[in-house]
Design a protein around this motif. Structure first.
Motif, PDB file in Angstrom:
ATOM      1  N   MET A   1      74.479 -18.587 -22.664  1.00  0.00           N
ATOM      2  CA  MET A   1      74.431 -19.810 -23.106  1.00  0.00           C
ATOM      3  C   MET A   1      74.478 -20.069 -24.631  1.00  0.00           C
ATOM      4  SD  MET A   1      74.918 -22.396 -20.627  1.00  0.00           S
ATOM      5  CE  MET A   1      74.060 -23.220 -19.497  1.00  0.00           C
ATOM      6  N   GLU A   2      75.521 -20.909 -25.117  1.00  0.00           N
ATOM      7  CA  GLU A   2      75.315 -21.122 -26.501  1.00  0.00           C
ATOM      8  C   GLU A   2      75.334 -22.685 -26.692  1.00  0.00           C
ATOM      9  OE1 GLU A   2      78.941 -20.414 -29.208  1.00  0.00           O
ATOM     10  OE2 GLU A   2      78.844 -18.690 -28.095  1.00  0.00           O
ATOM     11  N   GLN A   3      75.431 -23.138 -28.027  1.00  0.00           N
ATOM     12  CA  GLN A   3      75.568 -24.546 -28.354  1.00  0.00           C
ATOM     13  C   GLN A   3      76.856 -24.938 -28.693  1.00  0.00           C
ATOM     14  OE1 GLN A   3      73.567 -25.857 -31.775  1.00  0.00           O
ATOM     15  NE2 GLN A   3      72.160 -27.574 -30.530  1.00  0.00           N
ATOM     16  N   CYS A   4      77.586 -26.069 -27.907  1.00  0.00           N
ATOM     17  CA  CYS A   4      78.789 -26.498 -28.219  1.00  0.00           C
ATOM     18  C   CYS A   4      79.143 -26.742 -29.682  1.00  0.00           C
ATOM     19  CB  CYS A   4      79.066 -27.613 -27.376  1.00  0.00           C
ATOM     20  SG  CYS A   4      80.909 -28.266 -27.779  1.00  0.00           S
ATOM     21  N   PRO A   5      79.702 -26.392 -30.540  1.00  0.00           N
ATOM     22  CA  PRO A   5      79.842 -26.644 -31.841  1.00  0.00           C
ATOM     23  C   PRO A   5      80.267 -28.149 -32.261  1.00  0.00           C
ATOM     24  CG  PRO A   5      81.810 -25.532 -31.452  1.00  0.00           C
ATOM     25  CD  PRO A   5      80.844 -25.540 -30.133  1.00  0.00           C
ATOM     26  N   ILE A   6      80.849 -28.902 -31.203  1.00  0.00           N
ATOM     27  CA  ILE A   6      81.276 -30.152 -31.328  1.00  0.00           C
ATOM     28  C   ILE A   6      80.126 -31.392 -30.904  1.00  0.00           C
ATOM     29  CG2 ILE A   6      83.083 -32.104 -30.811  1.00  0.00           C
ATOM     30  CD1 ILE A   6      84.198 -29.459 -31.934  1.00  0.00           C
ATOM     31  N   CYS A   7      79.666 -31.106 -29.391  1.00  0.00           N
ATOM     32  CA  CYS A   7      78.661 -32.146 -29.162  1.00  0.00           C
ATOM     33  C   CYS A   7      77.276 -31.752 -28.950  1.00  0.00           C
ATOM     34  CB  CYS A   7      79.030 -32.693 -27.478  1.00  0.00           C
ATOM     35  SG  CYS A   7      78.852 -31.274 -26.452  1.00  0.00           S
ATOM     36  N   LEU A   8      77.069 -30.316 -29.522  1.00  0.00           N
ATOM     37  CA  LEU A   8      75.643 -29.822 -29.501  1.00  0.00           C
ATOM     38  C   LEU A   8      75.133 -29.257 -28.041  1.00  0.00           C
ATOM     39  CD1 LEU A   8      74.277 -31.070 -32.754  1.00  0.00           C
ATOM     40  CD2 LEU A   8      75.824 -29.371 -32.361  1.00  0.00           C
ATOM     41  N   ASN A   9      75.593 -29.738 -27.001  1.00  0.00           N
ATOM     42  CA  ASN A   9      74.871 -29.373 -25.736  1.00  0.00           C
ATOM     43  C   ASN A   9      75.317 -27.857 -25.389  1.00  0.00           C
ATOM     44  OD1 ASN A   9      74.492 -32.008 -24.085  1.00  0.00           O
ATOM     45  ND2 ASN A   9      76.453 -32.272 -24.777  1.00  0.00           N
ATOM     46  N   LYS A  10      74.295 -27.553 -24.640  1.00  0.00           N
ATOM     47  CA  LYS A  10      74.293 -26.087 -24.104  1.00  0.00           C
ATOM     48  C   LYS A  10      75.605 -25.947 -23.678  1.00  0.00           C
ATOM     49  CE  LYS A  10      70.091 -24.031 -24.020  1.00  0.00           C
ATOM     50  NZ  LYS A  10      68.796 -25.124 -24.069  1.00  0.00           N
ATOM     51  N   CYS A  11      76.373 -24.640 -23.801  1.00  0.00           N
ATOM     52  CA  CYS A  11      77.662 -24.568 -23.011  1.00  0.00           C
ATOM     53  C   CYS A  11      78.049 -23.063 -22.672  1.00  0.00           C
ATOM     54  CB  CYS A  11      78.919 -25.206 -23.698  1.00  0.00           C
ATOM     55  SG  CYS A  11      79.371 -24.182 -25.267  1.00  0.00           S
ATOM     56  N   LYS A  12      78.799 -22.800 -21.735  1.00  0.00           N
ATOM     57  CA  LYS A  12      79.346 -21.221 -21.577  1.00  0.00           C
ATOM     58  C   LYS A  12      80.255 -20.839 -22.611  1.00  0.00           C
ATOM     59  CE  LYS A  12      78.894 -21.990 -16.766  1.00  0.00           C
ATOM     60  NZ  LYS A  12      79.711 -22.404 -15.628  1.00  0.00           N
ATOM     61  N   SER A  13      80.144 -19.731 -22.954  1.00  0.00           N
ATOM     62  CA  SER A  13      81.080 -19.230 -23.844  1.00  0.00           C
ATOM     63  C   SER A  13      81.588 -17.685 -23.504  1.00  0.00           C
ATOM     64  CB  SER A  13      80.750 -19.501 -25.401  1.00  0.00           C
ATOM     65  OG  SER A  13      80.015 -18.217 -25.835  1.00  0.00           O
ATOM     66  N   TYR A  22      86.493 -18.838 -25.902  1.00  0.00           N
ATOM     67  CA  TYR A  22      86.748 -19.794 -24.686  1.00  0.00           C
ATOM     68  C   TYR A  22      85.249 -20.402 -24.510  1.00  0.00           C
ATOM     69  CZ  TYR A  22      86.713 -21.212 -19.699  1.00  0.00           C
ATOM     70  OH  TYR A  22      86.526 -21.786 -18.871  1.00  0.00           O
ATOM     71  N   LEU A  23      85.244 -21.960 -24.660  1.00  0.00           N
ATOM     72  CA  LEU A  23      83.981 -22.560 -24.173  1.00  0.00           C
ATOM     73  C   LEU A  23      84.033 -23.545 -23.261  1.00  0.00           C
ATOM     74  CD1 LEU A  23      84.455 -22.803 -27.670  1.00  0.00           C
ATOM     75  CD2 LEU A  23      81.864 -22.863 -27.418  1.00  0.00           C
ATOM     76  N   ASP A  24      83.046 -23.593 -22.540  1.00  0.00           N
ATOM     77  CA  ASP A  24      82.949 -24.704 -21.159  1.00  0.00           C
ATOM     78  C   ASP A  24      81.855 -25.328 -21.201  1.00  0.00           C
ATOM     79  OD1 ASP A  24      83.060 -25.826 -18.662  1.00  0.00           O
ATOM     80  OD2 ASP A  24      82.959 -23.926 -17.555  1.00  0.00           O
ATOM     81  N   CYS A  25      82.063 -26.464 -21.795  1.00  0.00           N
ATOM     82  CA  CYS A  25      80.918 -27.504 -22.284  1.00  0.00           C
ATOM     83  C   CYS A  25      80.936 -28.881 -21.195  1.00  0.00           C
ATOM     84  CB  CYS A  25      81.329 -28.086 -23.619  1.00  0.00           C
ATOM     85  SG  CYS A  25      80.270 -29.368 -24.083  1.00  0.00           S
ATOM     86  N   PRO A  26      79.696 -28.881 -20.913  1.00  0.00           N
ATOM     87  CA  PRO A  26      79.387 -29.884 -19.920  1.00  0.00           C
ATOM     88  C   PRO A  26      80.054 -31.409 -20.247  1.00  0.00           C
ATOM     89  CG  PRO A  26      77.458 -29.563 -20.787  1.00  0.00           C
ATOM     90  CD  PRO A  26      78.394 -28.457 -21.301  1.00  0.00           C
ATOM     91  N   GLN A  27      80.090 -31.487 -21.702  1.00  0.00           N
ATOM     92  CA  GLN A  27      80.579 -32.961 -22.315  1.00  0.00           C
ATOM     93  C   GLN A  27      82.008 -32.768 -22.702  1.00  0.00           C
ATOM     94  OE1 GLN A  27      77.868 -35.033 -24.522  1.00  0.00           O
ATOM     95  NE2 GLN A  27      79.696 -35.806 -26.048  1.00  0.00           N
ATOM     96  N   CYS A  28      82.307 -31.862 -23.509  1.00  0.00           N
ATOM     97  CA  CYS A  28      83.874 -31.638 -23.959  1.00  0.00           C
ATOM     98  C   CYS A  28      84.803 -31.078 -22.891  1.00  0.00           C
ATOM     99  CB  CYS A  28      83.883 -30.829 -25.216  1.00  0.00           C
ATOM    100  SG  CYS A  28      82.669 -31.485 -26.215  1.00  0.00           S
ATOM    101  N   GLY A  29      84.246 -30.476 -21.887  1.00  0.00           N
ATOM    102  CA  GLY A  29      85.194 -29.393 -20.929  1.00  0.00           C
ATOM    103  C   GLY A  29      85.405 -28.212 -21.548  1.00  0.00           C
ATOM    104  N   LYS A  36      85.104 -18.529 -35.504  1.00  0.00           N
ATOM    105  CA  LYS A  36      84.179 -19.008 -36.286  1.00  0.00           C
ATOM    106  C   LYS A  36      84.259 -20.521 -36.192  1.00  0.00           C
ATOM    107  CE  LYS A  36      86.220 -16.684 -39.989  1.00  0.00           C
ATOM    108  NZ  LYS A  36      87.465 -15.977 -39.367  1.00  0.00           N
ATOM    109  N   ILE A  37      84.404 -21.115 -35.316  1.00  0.00           N
ATOM    110  CA  ILE A  37      84.610 -22.614 -35.016  1.00  0.00           C
ATOM    111  C   ILE A  37      83.119 -23.312 -35.594  1.00  0.00           C
ATOM    112  CG2 ILE A  37      83.632 -22.415 -32.649  1.00  0.00           C
ATOM    113  CD1 ILE A  37      86.017 -24.962 -33.834  1.00  0.00           C
ATOM    114  N   GLU A  38      81.762 -22.614 -35.244  1.00  0.00           N
ATOM    115  CA  GLU A  38      80.597 -23.328 -35.956  1.00  0.00           C
ATOM    116  C   GLU A  38      80.632 -23.463 -37.266  1.00  0.00           C
ATOM    117  OE1 GLU A  38      80.578 -20.723 -33.897  1.00  0.00           O
ATOM    118  OE2 GLU A  38      79.461 -21.624 -32.026  1.00  0.00           O
ATOM    119  N   MET A  39      81.219 -22.343 -38.150  1.00  0.00           N
ATOM    120  CA  MET A  39      81.179 -22.477 -39.482  1.00  0.00           C
ATOM    121  C   MET A  39      82.416 -23.614 -40.009  1.00  0.00           C
ATOM    122  SD  MET A  39      82.125 -19.350 -41.946  1.00  0.00           S
ATOM    123  CE  MET A  39      83.896 -19.591 -41.944  1.00  0.00           C
ATOM    124  N   LEU A  40      83.449 -23.455 -39.235  1.00  0.00           N
ATOM    125  CA  LEU A  40      84.560 -24.514 -39.471  1.00  0.00           C
ATOM    126  C   LEU A  40      84.002 -25.869 -39.523  1.00  0.00           C
ATOM    127  CD1 LEU A  40      87.544 -22.954 -37.980  1.00  0.00           C
ATOM    128  CD2 LEU A  40      87.103 -22.934 -40.055  1.00  0.00           C
TER     129      LEU A  40
END
Ligand SMILES: [Zn+2]
Length: 303
Positions: A1-13, A22-29, A36-40
């Motif tokens: 589990m990591e943090q979605c860089p957009i909404c900060l919810n915990k998400c699968k990656s 690839y990210l699977d976020c409960p909020q963003c889908g 390097k998305i976090e940095m961007l």
């Protein structure tokens, strides 16, 4: 589990490849992004609203790939849809999860992104509108995530109204200025975008169409599932055709050359415009395809 860089919810990656994940976020889908998305995202110091808009876009466009390029050129410039569009989007989302009319659907984080909200307080405002218009009923619990949502008769009727307009048509009517130098806009961007989404582009004959609205145009708009209107050069015919389509309840995709946006008539500036420049027709094509598919799904004309 990591943090979605957009909404900060915990998400699968998962790492997709060396430079993409690839990210699977409960909020963003589900979406993919530069590794390097976090940095961007961090570097750009996005506002809460910008992040909410990106989250809303991702939720509506499953499988979207975020790159540093489309982040700058598109995602951070996304405009917030109108309040009513957001309420319709949430209503549609709840209904899609209902196995039958009257089913109770439990709250989850995707409600926030589907209504393009920055937080639960804003979602409450959108929900309140759906409740006062008697489109949904909410069983309120002590915590929001325990709330249950039910689409009411008014909600189902609203959804039927939204989908009724030529639901079986596979035609996308194109309204634009047909001067020679805009030919490539149609040929390289608009027509292939509509085809890629699985629909048939329809434009009126260039020779006949000179801001003259005839019965053939009216009939073709009536027959279409949606209208793509490019307002560059601000031809009266384009304004008329887009307005006529809106009046019929058809979806209109609003386009305009970036430098010409400032000349848009005041009354239509609140719409979500896809802006383009001569050197980004490829990007315009891609965005238009995504928007069409995002609203209607892939059309029947796709092989
Ligand atoms: Zn997210």
């Amino acid at each position: 589990m990591e943090q979605c860089p957009i909404c900060l919810n915990k998400c699968k990656s998962n790492m997709w490849s060396r430079d993409r994940k690839y990210l699977d976020c409960p909020q963003c889908g589900k979406y993919t992004a530069d590794a390097k998305i976090e940095m961007l995202i961090g570097r750009r110091r996005l506002t809460q609203r910008q992040k909410a808009n990106i989250s809303g876009w991702l939720a509506e466009n499953e499988g979207y790939e975020i790159t540093s390029e489309n982040l700058d050129n598109f995602l951070i410039k996304l405009k917030l849809p109108s309040f009513i569009d957001r309420a319709d989007s949430l209503l549609c989302h709840i209904a899609a999860r209902s196995d039958f009319a009257g089913a109770s659907i439990q709250f989850d984080k995707s409600f926030i992104s589907r209504a393009w909200c920055v937080n639960e307080e804003e979602l409450q405002a959108v929900t309140d509108y759906l409740i006062t218009t008697k489109r949904i009923f909410v069983i309120i619990e002590s915590q929001i995530w325990l709330n249950k949502y039910k689409v009411l008769a008014n909600g189902w009727i609203r959804l039927e109204e939204l989908s009724k307009t030529n639901s079986k048509s596979s035609q996308g009517f194109v309204a634009m200025c047909f001067s020679d130098d805009l030919k490539s806009l149609y040929e390289e961007a608009i027509a292939p975008a509509i085809s890629d989404a699985g629909y048939l582009p329809h434009k009126v004959d260039l020779r006949e169409h000179n801001d003259k609205i005839d019965d053939e145009i009216i009939a073709q708009i009536r027959r279409s599932k949606f209208v793509v209107a490019d307002f560059t050069r601000h031809r009266g015919g384009v304004y008329f055709e887009a307005g006529f389509a809106k009046g019929l309840g058809l979806e209109v995709f609003w386009l305009c050359e970036k430098d010409d946006l400032k000349n848009l008539h005041f009354d239509i500036r609140q719409y979500y415009f896809i802006e383009w420049t001569n050197d980004n027709k490829e990007e315009l094509k891609r965005r238009l395809t995504l928007r069409i598919e995002g609203l209607f799904g892939k059309g029947p004309e796709k092989s």
